[in-house]
Design a protein around this motif. Sequence first.
Motif, PDB file in Angstrom:
ATOM      1  N   ASP A 255       0.829  -1.273  -0.094  1.00  0.00           N
ATOM      2  CA  ASP A 255      -0.016   0.014   0.025  1.00  0.00           C
ATOM      3  C   ASP A 255       0.791   1.162  -0.141  1.00  0.00           C
ATOM      4  OD1 ASP A 255      -2.239  -1.446   0.136  1.00  0.00           O
ATOM      5  OD2 ASP A 255      -2.201  -1.658   2.375  1.00  0.00           O
ATOM      6  N   GLY A 256       2.107   1.196  -0.065  1.00  0.00           N
ATOM      7  CA  GLY A 256       3.059   2.462  -0.026  1.00  0.00           C
ATOM      8  C   GLY A 256       3.385   3.017   1.372  1.00  0.00           C
ATOM      9  N   ASN A 257       2.976   2.024   2.360  1.00  0.00           N
ATOM     10  CA  ASN A 257       3.285   2.610   3.758  1.00  0.00           C
ATOM     11  C   ASN A 257       4.544   1.819   4.424  1.00  0.00           C
ATOM     12  OD1 ASN A 257       0.559   3.641   4.309  1.00  0.00           O
ATOM     13  ND2 ASN A 257      -0.357   1.818   4.485  1.00  0.00           N
ATOM     14  N   PRO A 258       5.344   2.529   4.897  1.00  0.00           N
ATOM     15  CA  PRO A 258       6.694   1.932   5.767  1.00  0.00           C
ATOM     16  C   PRO A 258       6.145   0.887   6.283  1.00  0.00           C
ATOM     17  CG  PRO A 258       6.219   4.310   6.650  1.00  0.00           C
ATOM     18  CD  PRO A 258       4.966   3.953   5.890  1.00  0.00           C
ATOM     19  N   VAL A 259       7.398  -0.107   6.060  1.00  0.00           N
ATOM     20  CA  VAL A 259       7.102  -1.434   6.866  1.00  0.00           C
ATOM     21  C   VAL A 259       7.852  -1.327   8.281  1.00  0.00           C
ATOM     22  CG1 VAL A 259       8.049  -3.690   6.964  1.00  0.00           C
ATOM     23  CG2 VAL A 259       7.718  -2.437   4.641  1.00  0.00           C
ATOM     24  N   LEU A 260       6.901  -1.599   9.250  1.00  0.00           N
ATOM     25  CA  LEU A 260       7.287  -1.797  10.809  1.00  0.00           C
ATOM     26  C   LEU A 260       7.432  -3.179  11.440  1.00  0.00           C
ATOM     27  CD1 LEU A 260       4.351   0.553  11.956  1.00  0.00           C
ATOM     28  CD2 LEU A 260       6.640   1.205  11.361  1.00  0.00           C
TER      29      LEU A 260
ATOM     30  N   ILE B  57      18.181  -8.328  12.328  1.00  0.00           N
ATOM     31  CA  ILE B  57      17.010  -9.074  11.863  1.00  0.00           C
ATOM     32  C   ILE B  57      17.121  -9.162  10.315  1.00  0.00           C
ATOM     33  CG2 ILE B  57      15.811  -8.091  13.789  1.00  0.00           C
ATOM     34  CD1 ILE B  57      14.171  -6.401  11.772  1.00  0.00           C
ATOM     35  N   ARG B  58      16.407 -10.325   9.903  1.00  0.00           N
ATOM     36  CA  ARG B  58      15.900 -10.700   8.459  1.00  0.00           C
ATOM     37  C   ARG B  58      14.660 -10.644   8.202  1.00  0.00           C
ATOM     38  NH1 ARG B  58      19.337 -12.793   4.471  1.00  0.00           N
ATOM     39  NH2 ARG B  58      20.956 -13.245   6.226  1.00  0.00           N
ATOM     40  N   ARG B  59      14.195  -9.863   7.180  1.00  0.00           N
ATOM     41  CA  ARG B  59      12.610  -9.584   6.825  1.00  0.00           C
ATOM     42  C   ARG B  59      12.637  -9.449   5.389  1.00  0.00           C
ATOM     43  NH1 ARG B  59       8.832  -7.043  10.171  1.00  0.00           N
ATOM     44  NH2 ARG B  59       7.607  -7.167   8.154  1.00  0.00           N
ATOM     45  N   ASP B  60      11.545 -10.036   4.874  1.00  0.00           N
ATOM     46  CA  ASP B  60      11.387 -10.205   3.488  1.00  0.00           C
ATOM     47  C   ASP B  60      10.234  -8.740   3.106  1.00  0.00           C
ATOM     48  OD1 ASP B  60      10.847 -10.626   1.087  1.00  0.00           O
ATOM     49  OD2 ASP B  60       9.423 -12.323   1.340  1.00  0.00           O
ATOM     50  N   VAL B  61      11.051  -7.703   2.451  1.00  0.00           N
ATOM     51  CA  VAL B  61      10.351  -6.712   2.091  1.00  0.00           C
ATOM     52  C   VAL B  61       9.978  -6.384   0.761  1.00  0.00           C
ATOM     53  CG1 VAL B  61      11.293  -5.244   4.135  1.00  0.00           C
ATOM     54  CG2 VAL B  61      12.636  -5.525   1.953  1.00  0.00           C
ATOM     55  N   GLY B  62       9.524  -7.584   0.148  1.00  0.00           N
ATOM     56  CA  GLY B  62       9.146  -7.442  -1.315  1.00  0.00           C
ATOM     57  C   GLY B  62      10.304  -7.897  -2.305  1.00  0.00           C
ATOM     58  N   ARG B  63      11.566  -7.460  -2.204  1.00  0.00           N
ATOM     59  CA  ARG B  63      12.560  -7.742  -2.913  1.00  0.00           C
ATOM     60  C   ARG B  63      13.248  -9.098  -2.712  1.00  0.00           C
ATOM     61  NH1 ARG B  63      12.466  -2.313  -2.068  1.00  0.00           N
ATOM     62  NH2 ARG B  63      13.950  -2.675  -0.400  1.00  0.00           N
ATOM     63  N   GLY B  64      12.813  -9.812  -1.632  1.00  0.00           N
ATOM     64  CA  GLY B  64      13.595 -10.842  -1.236  1.00  0.00           C
ATOM     65  C   GLY B  64      13.942 -10.359   0.268  1.00  0.00           C
ATOM     66  N   PRO B  65      14.760 -11.495   0.996  1.00  0.00           N
ATOM     67  CA  PRO B  65      14.844 -11.258   2.452  1.00  0.00           C
ATOM     68  C   PRO B  65      16.025 -10.290   2.459  1.00  0.00           C
ATOM     69  CG  PRO B  65      15.646 -13.447   1.494  1.00  0.00           C
ATOM     70  CD  PRO B  65      14.826 -12.784   0.339  1.00  0.00           C
ATOM     71  N   GLU B  66      16.108  -9.237   3.388  1.00  0.00           N
ATOM     72  CA  GLU B  66      16.993  -8.316   3.728  1.00  0.00           C
ATOM     73  C   GLU B  66      17.521  -8.244   4.981  1.00  0.00           C
ATOM     74  OE1 GLU B  66      17.206  -4.422   1.912  1.00  0.00           O
ATOM     75  OE2 GLU B  66      15.446  -5.029   0.660  1.00  0.00           O
ATOM     76  N   ARG B  67      18.726  -7.839   5.388  1.00  0.00           N
ATOM     77  CA  ARG B  67      19.090  -7.819   6.716  1.00  0.00           C
ATOM     78  C   ARG B  67      19.014  -6.217   7.309  1.00  0.00           C
ATOM     79  NH1 ARG B  67      24.696  -9.526   7.771  1.00  0.00           N
ATOM     80  NH2 ARG B  67      24.939  -8.156   5.875  1.00  0.00           N
ATOM     81  N   PHE B  68      18.575  -5.920   8.472  1.00  0.00           N
ATOM     82  CA  PHE B  68      18.423  -4.846   9.056  1.00  0.00           C
ATOM     83  C   PHE B  68      18.792  -4.735  10.347  1.00  0.00           C
ATOM     84  CE2 PHE B  68      15.064  -5.015   5.955  1.00  0.00           C
ATOM     85  CZ  PHE B  68      14.794  -3.592   5.371  1.00  0.00           C
ATOM     86  N   GLU B  69      19.473  -3.638  10.776  1.00  0.00           N
ATOM     87  CA  GLU B  69      20.220  -3.584  12.030  1.00  0.00           C
ATOM     88  C   GLU B  69      19.309  -2.600  12.891  1.00  0.00           C
ATOM     89  OE1 GLU B  69      24.214  -2.100  14.591  1.00  0.00           O
ATOM     90  OE2 GLU B  69      24.083  -2.015  12.368  1.00  0.00           O
TER      91      GLU B  69
END
Length: 95
Positions: A47-52, A63-75
Amino acid sequence: MTILEGSLPEFLGGLAVVIVVTVATWLVRRRNQGVRRYTLLNSVDADGNPVLHVTTRRAGTIIRRDVGRGPERFELTGAQMADGTYVAEPLDRYV
């Protein structure tokens, strides 16, 4: 009476203060480790909202999250945004 016997009450009083301060600090830190909401920077949902991301993990955790382009790591960081959420910075995107 020796010097050690005369200074025993002061020593025990100081030790008691150190113990009380240590326990109080531990309790405050433990209480402040509640649930935090993190905004994953430069990531949006369908919907265009920031991922929480909601977690009890501390800042510095990766952490590792799938944000649409595949899994990504975030600190997870301790930086707070204007909306009250904390910042989660992407790690793999800028390599």
